[in-house]
Design an enzyme around this catalytic site. Structure first.
Site, short mmCIF file in Angstrom:
data_model
loop_
_atom_site.label_atom_id
_atom_site.label_comp_id
_atom_site.label_asym_id
_atom_site.label_seq_id
_atom_site.Cartn_x
_atom_site.Cartn_y
_atom_site.Cartn_z
N ARG A 35 0.94 -1.18 -0.10
CA ARG A 35 0.10 -0.18 0.01
C ARG A 35 1.01 1.12 -0.13
O ARG A 35 0.54 2.30 -0.67
CB ARG A 35 -0.98 -0.06 1.41
N ASN A 91 -8.59 7.72 6.48
CA ASN A 91 -7.76 7.43 5.50
C ASN A 91 -6.35 7.25 6.21
O ASN A 91 -6.08 8.16 6.98
CB ASN A 91 -7.74 8.32 4.25
N VAL A 92 -5.49 6.40 5.79
CA VAL A 92 -4.24 6.34 6.26
C VAL A 92 -3.16 6.99 5.28
O VAL A 92 -2.17 7.05 5.55
CB VAL A 92 -3.71 4.87 6.73
N ASP A 93 -3.69 7.25 4.00
CA ASP A 93 -3.11 7.77 3.15
C ASP A 93 -2.45 9.25 3.53
O ASP A 93 -3.15 10.07 4.51
CB ASP A 93 -3.34 7.92 1.59
N HIS A 112 -7.59 6.28 12.05
CA HIS A 112 -7.22 4.83 11.58
C HIS A 112 -5.64 4.79 11.35
O HIS A 112 -5.25 3.82 11.08
CB HIS A 112 -7.59 4.32 10.54
N THR A 153 -17.50 8.24 2.54
CA THR A 153 -17.21 7.22 3.30
C THR A 153 -18.58 6.35 3.38
O THR A 153 -19.65 7.08 3.23
CB THR A 153 -16.82 7.47 4.88
N SER A 154 -18.46 4.97 3.52
CA SER A 154 -19.69 4.23 3.55
C SER A 154 -20.43 4.24 4.93
O SER A 154 -21.58 3.66 5.12
CB SER A 154 -19.47 2.81 3.26
N1 APR Z 1 -15.83 10.26 -4.68
C1 APR Z 1 -16.46 10.29 -3.43
N2 APR Z 1 -16.68 8.99 -2.79
C2 APR Z 1 -16.78 7.94 -3.33
C3 APR Z 1 -16.14 8.02 -4.73
C4 APR Z 1 -15.53 9.07 -5.28
N3 APR Z 1 -14.84 9.04 -6.57
N4 APR Z 1 -15.77 6.43 -5.09
C5 APR Z 1 -16.56 5.92 -4.07
N5 APR Z 1 -16.74 6.68 -3.30
C6 APR Z 1 -17.61 6.31 -1.89
C7 APR Z 1 -18.41 5.07 -2.01
O1 APR Z 1 -19.68 5.45 -2.51
C8 APR Z 1 -18.49 4.79 -0.33
O2 APR Z 1 -19.45 5.31 0.22
O3 APR Z 1 -16.61 6.23 -0.89
C9 APR Z 1 -17.06 5.06 -0.04
C10 APR Z 1 -16.02 4.23 0.52
O4 APR Z 1 -16.64 3.22 1.51
P1 APR Z 1 -15.48 2.18 1.91
O5 APR Z 1 -14.75 1.46 1.12
O6 APR Z 1 -16.11 1.65 3.22
O7 APR Z 1 -14.47 3.15 2.79
P2 APR Z 1 -14.41 4.00 4.14
O8 APR Z 1 -15.75 4.24 4.52
O9 APR Z 1 -13.25 4.89 4.15
O10 APR Z 1 -14.04 2.74 5.22
C11 APR Z 1 -13.81 3.11 6.69
O11 APR Z 1 -12.89 0.86 7.06
O12 APR Z 1 -11.75 -0.97 6.48
C12 APR Z 1 -11.75 0.28 7.33
O13 APR Z 1 -10.11 1.28 8.16
C13 APR Z 1 -10.71 1.02 7.01
O14 APR Z 1 -10.69 3.86 7.16
C14 APR Z 1 -11.41 2.38 6.60
C15 APR Z 1 -12.86 2.32 7.15
#
Ligand code: APR
Length: 233
Positions: free
Chosen positions: A56, A87-89, A104, A173-174
């Site tokens: 990563r 985000n960890v980036d 995180h 974020t989801s």
């Molecule tokens: N612009 C904005 N949002 C977007 C885009 C985009 N181009 N593409 C995807 N998304 C949205 C998706 O619709 C989703 O709601 O980004 C979100 C990603 O969700 P996840 O993959 O669940 O990521 P996140 O919510 O950051 O996960 C939270 O889970 O695994 C752990 O530690 C990890 O920090 C992470 C945490």
């Protein structure tokens, strides 16, 4: 200046080419999350976890902040911007944002296994770690990442920032992972909430109106910036 608190997830980095976790083709489709990102996984196979974060880090070096990160930096001209990221980036920092709180952990940092307060920044090209890596005291190290099954030490300061917010924004974020997903509930009742995500998770438990901007971050953040400068300056 009004306090603009912005909570970001993997979606804000998607347009930089960084995989999200739960979208189709996301990171957790290719890696068993509990093997590479949990405390149990690190205990069972630390070498695999080191390899996962090395990969990563390699990918992070090959991507750049996108328009969404850059607009958040520009908003610092008009607002007291505080970013709370899952985000960890380091793309917010590389875009120039000056106030970033990582919930995180941070991919480009490692810490001593015996003295966790000893945190080190990795600088290219030496960004890979392994079981053999030692810090300057001769201690073994681990990624400076909050694994699943571990506490989130920065959550308390994040709730304090959220309580102080005059405007609260959620981007990409989801809302699937707690306690990060609960942050928006710490806003004061009168504080407006904006949520930018092409497929937003509809927030039902909040007794407040969420302003959804169902767009990708680069487009949605540009739209939000206009709304903020028009309504809150
Ligand atoms: N612009 C904005 N949002 C977007 C885009 C985009 N181009 N593409 C995807 N998304 C949205 C998706 O619709 C989703 O709601 O980004 C979100 C990603 O969700 P996840 O993959 O669940 O990521 P996140 O919510 O950051 O996960 C939270 O889970 O695994 C752990 O530690 C990890 O920090 C992470 C945490």
């Amino acid at each position: 200046m009004k306090k603009l608190v912005i909570s970001t997830g993997a979606g804000i980095s998607a347009e930089s080419g960084v995989k999200t976790f739960r979208d189709t083709g996301g990171l957790w489709e290719n890696y068993p999350v509990m093997k590479v990102a949990s405390a149990d996984g690190f205990r069972e196979n630390p070498a695999l976890v080191h390899q996962f974060y090395n990969a990563r880090r390699d990918q992070l070096l090959s991507v750049q902040p996108n328009a969404a990160h850059l607009i958040l930096k520009e908003l610092e001209n008009d607002f007291d911007v505080r970013i709370i990221t899952q985000n960890v980036d380091n793309l917010h920092e590389r875009a120039g944002s000056t106030n970033v709180l990582h919930l995180h952990g941070e991919l480009m940092k490692i810490r001593s296994m015996t003295h966790p307060e000893r945190v080190y920044e990795l600088t290219p090209p030496d960004i890979h770690t392994s079981l053999e890596t030692r810090d300057s005291y001769g201690d073994p190290v681990r990624p400076h990442i909050v694994f699943f099954q571990e506490d989130v030490p920065n959550f308390e300061p994040a709730t304090q920032l959220t309580r102080e917010a005059d405007i609260f924004v959620v981007i990409g974020t989801s809302l699937a992972v707690y306690p990060a997903a609960s942050l928006l509930h710490y806003t004061r009742p009168e504080v407006p909430i904006y949520y930018i995500d092409p497929k937003p998770t509809i927030v039902t438990t909040s007794n407040k109106d969420i302003n959804y901007i169902a767009k990708k971050a680069s487009e949605g953040v540009a739209e939000l910036a206009e709304i903020l400068r028009k309504n809150y300056l």
